[in-house]
Design a protein around this motif. Structure first.
Motif, PDB file in Angstrom:
ATOM      1  N   UNK A 116       0.237   3.131  -0.797  1.00 31.70           N
ATOM      2  CA  UNK A 116       1.604   3.619  -0.978  1.00 31.70           C
ATOM      3  C   UNK A 116       2.368   2.763   0.203  1.00 31.70           C
ATOM      4  N   UNK A 117       1.934   2.903   1.358  1.00 30.78           N
ATOM      5  CA  UNK A 117       2.508   2.082   2.488  1.00 30.78           C
ATOM      6  C   UNK A 117       2.734   0.690   2.340  1.00 30.78           C
ATOM      7  N   UNK A 136      10.256  -3.116  -0.625  1.00 28.61           N
ATOM      8  CA  UNK A 136      11.503  -3.158  -0.094  1.00 28.61           C
ATOM      9  C   UNK A 136      11.870  -4.700   0.345  1.00 28.61           C
ATOM     10  N   UNK A 137      10.748  -5.442   0.621  1.00 28.15           N
ATOM     11  CA  UNK A 137      11.122  -6.909   1.053  1.00 28.15           C
ATOM     12  C   UNK A 137      11.398  -7.758  -0.261  1.00 28.15           C
ATOM     13  N   UNK A 164       9.035   4.281  -6.259  1.00 28.21           N
ATOM     14  CA  UNK A 164       9.052   5.320  -5.491  1.00 28.21           C
ATOM     15  C   UNK A 164       8.095   6.300  -6.001  1.00 28.21           C
ATOM     16  N   UNK A 200       4.573   5.323  -5.452  1.00 30.53           N
ATOM     17  CA  UNK A 200       3.984   5.812  -4.084  1.00 30.53           C
ATOM     18  C   UNK A 200       3.866   7.066  -3.794  1.00 30.53           C
ATOM     19  N   UNK A 239       5.326 -11.181   3.937  1.00 32.52           N
ATOM     20  CA  UNK A 239       6.640 -11.210   4.194  1.00 32.52           C
ATOM     21  C   UNK A 239       7.250 -12.515   4.418  1.00 32.52           C
ATOM     22  N   UNK A 296      13.103  -6.602  -3.094  1.00 31.73           N
ATOM     23  CA  UNK A 296      14.222  -6.283  -3.710  1.00 31.73           C
ATOM     24  C   UNK A 296      15.482  -7.171  -3.428  1.00 31.73           C
ATOM     25  N   UNK A 313      -2.655   4.431   1.995  1.00 29.42           N
ATOM     26  CA  UNK A 313      -2.191   3.263   2.806  1.00 29.42           C
ATOM     27  C   UNK A 313      -1.753   2.394   1.717  1.00 29.42           C
ATOM     28  N   UNK A 347      -2.172  -9.967   4.343  1.00 24.20           N
ATOM     29  CA  UNK A 347      -1.000  -8.952   4.244  1.00 24.20           C
ATOM     30  C   UNK A 347       0.381  -9.206   4.771  1.00 24.20           C
ATOM     31  N   UNK A 348      -0.092  -9.511   6.109  1.00 25.69           N
ATOM     32  CA  UNK A 348       1.064  -9.943   6.889  1.00 25.69           C
ATOM     33  C   UNK A 348       1.368 -11.561   6.876  1.00 25.69           C
ATOM     34  N   UNK A 370       5.238  -0.036  -0.479  1.00 26.89           N
ATOM     35  CA  UNK A 370       6.976   0.122  -0.412  1.00 26.89           C
ATOM     36  C   UNK A 370       7.153  -1.045   0.488  1.00 26.89           C
ATOM     37  N   UNK A 371       6.336  -1.447   1.316  1.00 28.04           N
ATOM     38  CA  UNK A 371       6.634  -2.479   2.201  1.00 28.04           C
ATOM     39  C   UNK A 371       7.187  -3.734   1.286  1.00 28.04           C
TER      40      UNK A 371
END
Lengths: 685, 313
Positions: free
Chosen positions: B130-131, B138-139, B112, B115, B293, B141, B128, B289-290, B134-135
């Motif tokens: 940081x974005x 978040x996934x 946190x 970022x 996830x 965790x 970018x 990147x995508x 964090x993405x």
């Protein structure tokens, strides 16, 4: 001696005195409404005085464990009422008055920008009515009186939502709120009427006893009606739609109260009805609440990520946090229905702890948002930036709030999420394989939610306070007045203290929960002292002071060491490197850009919309675009898929009903006769 | 008696920061050898840190106090992390901060703040990065919490020291959930420590950077602290993997020989992890990147399956 003083403070007289101060504040502001300055001063000072009295009353009631109560008996139903401040009520009175205290201090400075624009006296009147009605809602113990004060609270908050009435969006938000809150109230009335039918009384004490003999189906129906009714007030998905538009519309210190404590009255009544009046409950109640909680938490945070209106974003986070509280309540219901009384007591601590934590940090964030908005005159976070330099103290308080709501240690949000996690862990091991699974999925939902909340608050804090200003408003912003900073500082200190003194606070909450759960004993919860919180079977042990102090000590020692080692090194200030181009604010990340990757990942749930307008230099060939405009939006899925069908169903029913409405008086007389006959047959049977 | 415990605590506290640059050096060395390069010495990260501490500093004119404070806070959080996890001696049973949720959220604390520091300088890269960070965080965790929870439920304790101490005897009884949880944990490890296929730790190509782009504006001592904390975080994750999923070698004894053996065993286990990670990194390409996830949700689902199997047994 000391006990005697406590008795004096925790007495019905003191309680009435508190309410009278609020009444005085309300009427006084109305009388002084011709002079803005005097009305503002009177209303805020009275609110501060009332809140201090309320806080001391609640603290005394909690510490002494005595129950101030009074009843007035009358044959006329509306005059027969009773107030009963047990420890659960006292806790909520404490939360309401504490948040109201900080908001009122804040209001001293905040109200200034309403001078000569709106009527301050009216604001003071509804503000006082609002706080007083919230206190009444959590203390009244009679269903009829409850409905009256509940309605009073809804109306007072409705008028506060539409206070800035020159903006038509606020009026629309207010009307949506008005409709939704009354739909909720209809379910509440339905629940209380069913209780009355089963027990023959509106008094909570009589209902509690009488419902023991009610059938499980009836109790289930009452539970569902109460869940929908109070869930509407709390902002549970899918009955949340009023919340994101109503909370931002109100003045910021009122938004703080609405988001911090008003929606918690829904939580209070849900606890009161499902754990106090209705038990014994059933396992499916808990599972229903768990599912509702997971949905609210996950969807709430996802909507927050795609939001750019600062206050709307915070309102969506309220939905998320209500979801987390509901997870705790769901665990409690499931445990108490299956006789795991110690675990139920523990889970209720989690829910109550998160309730007060959310009240503090969400109020703090709304107050911070209010300070930023009154400095920049816009709610769109894309127009902020770099405000940590112009408003350093507000930024610090907002950072504390952001870290608390993102559940980062050592702040309070972390501890209550930890408690919720532990309750869910216990749930995942205490049932059979079929019923364990909802708990495991809820753990996953909670983990995902807290990660996304952290991402969202990096976005909010980063885009609002860091980097360079993106608008002249943000560049020329001034630090908030002293009283506003005081209000925020108070809440920030409470947030830190609630994290640091997790053990003692949990002990108090444990006592409250043990009073509610039959067979729950505060002693069986394990160690809950100043240093550690641990379960009797050593499933978990944690020490919040140790987390806090070790972080603090490590950073201090480290900075000293590094400072001593590198004293002779120089620090040069230079522009940020950006590949040799001129750096403009347009190169910073925007809130849209920041959240876009998460929104893309969750596009199946969020349904983002995208509309592109291109203007070409050569409109026939379309090779050279002149200007491209992209509008990113959010498709509302509740309106078309939930509320629209519901509305159509109701209209269809209404048309059917219209058939018997012929307009002829003879027909109506016939209806009356038939009804009378029917009733006669039914009762003389 | 007490002096031994004191010494053990001392070693325990300093082990992570002392050893972490070495682990980075070893990983780099192995990767270099796999690419047929000689590679820098394994001690190179120590030299880099010393060099950075000796340098002057340049700070962006847009940066606020947050930018200056963050490296210290992040390094402090990795020190607390190192002190909270089981390393080599079971004498150090941290019952105060050793809860696995504290570990997960202390890691989130560092992410946190980093970022925010990345955004603070107002450059395009920091924002970018940081974005993206964090993405991913978040996934990640979810998978991390659920995989550690699998072990916690097996041992009936959420304290890491207790898990490391009591999992051994039950290991083969519930082998399948542990293996599944380990797979899920490894995915989380790669994501959190900025390794392939999530991030390239040695990249200097702006479009692919995540971690490196956030610390782009740092220099001198603050950069040294951040590089060092990243190394600490790497070793913390390795230590978690080595001591929780391979729970052997942590000694109860207080004799210095046994402690030395345990310490060496821990280093050996950590090096095995470095080898595995280096081989893994050399054999796969970085993901788009995508597509990340998908991998993180796989980790999430695998650990839910692991949990389902645990609970039923």
């Amino acid at each position: 001696m000391q006990n005697h003083q406590f008795d004096l403070i925790a007495s019905p007289g003191f309680f009435i005195a508190t309410l009278l101060i609020y009444a005085g504040g309300a009427i006084g502001s109305l009388l002084l409404q011709n002079n803005d300055r005097r009305a503002a001063l009177w209303s805020t000072l009275a609110a501060i005085a009332g809140s201090i009295l309320g806080v001391s009353f609640a603290v005394a009631a909690l510490l002494r464990g005595i129950i101030p109560a009074f009843t007035s008996e009358s044959t006329f139903p509306l005059l027969s009422t009773s107030f009963y401040v047990d420890s659960l009520s006292a806790l909520f009175v404490l939360a309401i008055c504490l948040v109201a205290l900080c908001c009122s201090i804040y209001a001293l400075g905040y109200l200034r920008h309403y001078y000569a624009k709106y009527n301050i006296g009216l604001l003071g009147f509804f503000y006082h009515a609002f706080i007083a009605s919230m206190i009444l809602v959590v203390t009244v113990h009679n269903a009829l009186s409850f409905l009256i004060v509940w309605e009073l609270m809804s109306l007072a908050s409705f008028f506060l939502v539409i206070y800035e009435h020159r903006d038509s969006a606020n009026i629309r938000a207010g009307i949506l709120y008005f409709v939704m809150t009354h739909v909720g109230t209809a379910f509440v009335i339905f629940a209380f009427l069913l209780m009355y039918q089963a027990t023959g009384s509106f008094e909570f004490s009589a209902i509690r006893v009488g419902l023991d003999y009610a059938s499980p189906i009836l109790r289930g129906v009452i539970f569902l009606a109460a869940l929908i009714g109070f869930g509407t007030k709390a902002g549970m998905i899918p009955v949340h739609i009023w919340l994101p538009s109503a909370h931002p519309a109100a003045p910021s210190h009122v938004s703080a109260l609405m988001s911090g404590v008003m929606i918690k009255t829904g939580i209070y009544m849900l606890i009161r009805v499902s754990l106090d009046l209705l038990p014994p409950g059933e396992l499916w109640w808990g599972m229903t609440v768990l599912v509702a909680g997971s949905l609210s938490a996950l969807l709430g945070v996802l909507y927050a990520l795609s939001e750019h209106d600062l206050k709307k974003l915070l309102a969506y986070h309220s939905i998320e946090n209500i979801g987390i509280i509901l997870m705790g309540i769901g665990c409690t219901l499931a445990f108490s229905a299956t006789g795991h009384n110690t675990l139920a007591t523990f889970s209720l601590i989690a829910a109550l702890y998160h309730t007060i934590n959310h009240a503090t940090f969400k109020a703090l964030l709304f107050l911070g948002a209010g300070a930023v908005i009154s400095a920049t005159q816009t709610r769109n976070i894309e127009h902020y930036g770099g405000m940590i330099k112009t408003m350093p103290q507000t930024a610090l308080f907002f950072l504390i709030g952001s870290m608390a709501i993102s559940a980062l240690p050592p702040l309070n949000g972390f501890f209550s999420e930890w408690l919720t996690f532990q309750s869910l862990f216990r749930g995942a091991t205490s049932f059979d394989a079929f019923h364990d699974f909802p708990f495991i999925l809820t753990i996953g939902a909670l983990a995902l939610t807290s990660g996304l909340a952290a991402a969202c608050f990096v976005k909010v804090f980063g885009v609002t306070f860091l980097a360079r200003p993106r608008s002249t408003g943000a560049a020329q912003a001034k630090e908030a007045p002293f009283s506003m900073r005081m209000g925020m500082a108070g809440l920030a200190i409470i947030a830190i203290a609630l994290g640091l003194f997790a053990g003692p606070v949990s002990r108090v909450l444990g006592q409250i929960s043990a009073n509610l759960i039959p067979g729950g004993k505060a002693e069986s919860l394990g160690e809950l002292n100043l240093i550690t919180v641990s379960s009797p079977d050593k499933f978990y042990t944690i020490s919040m002071p140790a987390v806090f102090l070790s972080l603090l000590a490590a950073s201090i020692i480290l900075s000293l060491l590094v400072f001593l080692m590198t004293r002779s090194r120089r620090v040069r200030i230079a522009p940020t490197w950006d590949c040799g181009t001129d750096l403009t604010p347009r190169m910073e990340i925007t809130a849209t850009g920041f959240a876009r990757s998460i929104i893309t990942i969750f596009k199946g749930v969020l349904r983002p919309s995208r509309q592109t307008d291109i203007e070409y230099h050569d409109s026939r060939l379309r090779y050279f675009p002149k200007m491209e405009k992209v509008i990113l939006g959010q498709r509302d899925i509740y309106q078309p898929y939930f509320y629209q069908p519901l509305r159509e169903l109701i209209s269809k029913l209404a048309i059917q009903v219209k058939r018997i409405q012929s307009g002829k008086i003879n027909a109506y007389v016939l209806y009356i006769l038939l009804t009378l006959l029917g009733l006669l047959i039914y009762f003389l049977r | 008696m007490t002096t031994t415990v004191f010494i053990i605590w001392g070693i325990h506290l300093l082990l992570i920061p002392a050893l972490s640059p070495f682990c980075i050096g070893v990983t780099r060395k192995i990767k270099a050898r796999l690419q047929n390069r000689a590679g820098a010495s394994v001690w190179q990260p120590y030299r880099d840190l010393r060099k950075l501490f000796c340098k002057d500093e340049v700070i962006s004119q847009d940066a606020s106090w947050l930018f200056r404070v963050v490296p210290y806070l992040i390094f402090a959080s990795t020190l607390v992390l190192g002190a909270s996890i089981p390393l080599f001696s079971a004498r150090v049973q941290n019952l105060l901060t050793g809860d696995f949720l504290v570990i997960v959220y202390l890691i989130a604390f560092g992410t946190f703040l980093l970022a925010l520091a990345g955004i603070d300088t107002g450059g395009a890269f920091g924002g970018f990065a940081a974005s993206r960070e964090m993405t991913i965080a978040a996934l990640t965790e979810g998978g991390l919490i659920l995989s550690l929870l699998t072990l916690a439920l097996l041992c009936h304790s959420t304290n890491l020291a207790v898990i490391a101490d009591t999992l051994g005897p039950r290991y083969f009884l519930s082998f399948v959930p542990i293996v599944l949880a380990f797979i899920s944990f490894m995915i989380a490890l790669l994501a959190e420590t900025c390794r392939y296929p999530f991030d390239n730790p040695s990249t200097h190509l702006e479009l692919t950077m995540i971690h490196e782009a956030m610390i782009l504006e740092y220099s001198g001592k603050r950069l040294a602290l951040l590089e060092w904390s990243a190394a600490n975080k790497y070793l913390v994750f390795i230590a978690l993997g080595a001591n929780l999923f391979f729970p052997w070698g942590i000694t109860h004894s207080q004799s210095s020989i046994a402690l030395l053996v345990a310490l060496l065993l821990f280093v050996a286990k950590a090096l095995m992890f470095c080898l595995a990670i280096a081989v893994l990194e050399s054999s796969i390409a970085k993901f788009r990147f995508f597509r990340l996830p998908d991998l993180l949700f796989t980790s999430f689902i695998i650990s839910i399956i692991a949990l389902g199997l645990t609970v039923k047994s």
